[in-house]
Design an enzyme around this catalytic site. Structure first.
Site, PDB file in Angstrom:
ATOM      1  N   TYR A 134       0.922  -1.028   0.130  1.00 14.99           N
ATOM      2  CA  TYR A 134      -0.165   0.142   0.063  1.00 14.99           C
ATOM      3  C   TYR A 134       0.835   1.242   0.143  1.00 14.99           C
ATOM      4  CZ  TYR A 134      -3.095   3.818   1.679  1.00 14.99           C
ATOM      5  OH  TYR A 134      -3.616   4.923   1.942  1.00 14.99           O
ATOM      6  N   THR A 169     -18.237  -0.095   2.667  1.00 15.43           N
ATOM      7  CA  THR A 169     -19.496   0.410   3.502  1.00 15.43           C
ATOM      8  C   THR A 169     -19.764  -0.789   4.691  1.00 15.43           C
ATOM      9  OG1 THR A 169     -20.830  -0.980   1.828  1.00 15.43           O
ATOM     10  CG2 THR A 169     -20.512   1.372   1.221  1.00 15.43           C
TER      11      THR A 169
END
Length: 222
Positions: A134, A169
């Protein structure tokens, strides 16, 4: 006051949760949204949710375009199609897609003194994912953003980016959360809030920035 009233905004990679949230926010703030992706069904669903300016009789003030922007021919047709309907391009939001489209859009952004926001987001964590991977991707996007921004400063075109970390979400735990000082990951709304700021006149003096929206992960490595 709608910050993007009568502005034309192209959103690539729009057939995604981030794309939907981004298109909705821009439309709510008055923009004409061109939502671009490869899944026409998803683009259609997103289009139906966008608020319409009813002064655009019959034609609607938004547009869906099914296109592979990695294909220069399709990219050229996209830009031509947008100009036929709206005459100008003010903002491009590039979601997890190649930056090759920049060369087709920048000539139009020069005319409007517009800007670009590139988004890099993790929407899925593979088995070999790591925080080092990342950080490396974040660094790569930062350097690319700086390079493109410097090249286009003479053109009065701002170019910024958002590194969104893991976007979901779902509030359940995931490997990315363990690295987050804030103890949570970003939602599409969080990402869109950063994009709206960078694309707006509120950020008129900002270019070459990669803004992390990742719960603070970018500040720590373990």
């Amino acid at each position: 006051m709608k910050r993007f009233k009568e502005k034309t905004v192209i959103i690539t990679g729009a057939d995604s949760d981030i794309g939907r949230a981004t298109a909705l926010r821009f439309a709510q703030e008055g923009a004409n949204c061109i939502i671009v992706g490869i899944n026409s069904d998803i683009l259609g669903y997103i289009y139906e949710d966008l608020p319409q300016d009813h002064t655009w009789i019959n034609t609607g003030n938004h547009l869906t375009v099914t296109s592979d922007i990695n294909d220069p021919t399709q990219t050229a047709r996209l830009v031509e199609h947008v100009l036929e309907k709206y005459n100008h391009i003010d903002v491009m939001v590039n979601i997890d897609t190649a930056v090759g489209i920049h060369q087709s859009v920048i000539p139009e952004l020069i005319k409007t003194k517009g800007n670009i926001v590139n988004i890099s987001a993790l929407t899925d964590l593979s088995a070999d994912w790591s925080i080092d991977t990342y950080k490396a991707e974040q660094s790569k996007l930062t350097e690319l953003t700086k390079k493109l921004a410097l090249e286009n400063i003479p053109n009065n075109v701002r170019i910024n980016a958002v590194t969104a970390g893991f976007v979901t979400t779902d509030v359940s735990s995931n490997p990315f959360v363990t690295h987050s000082p804030l103890g949570k990951t970003a939602t599409p709304f969080d990402v869109t809030a950063a994009v709206m700021f960078l694309a707006s006149d509120d950020a008129a003096i900002i270019t070459g920035l990669n803004l992390p929206v990742d719960g603070g992960v970018s500040t720590f490595t373990n």
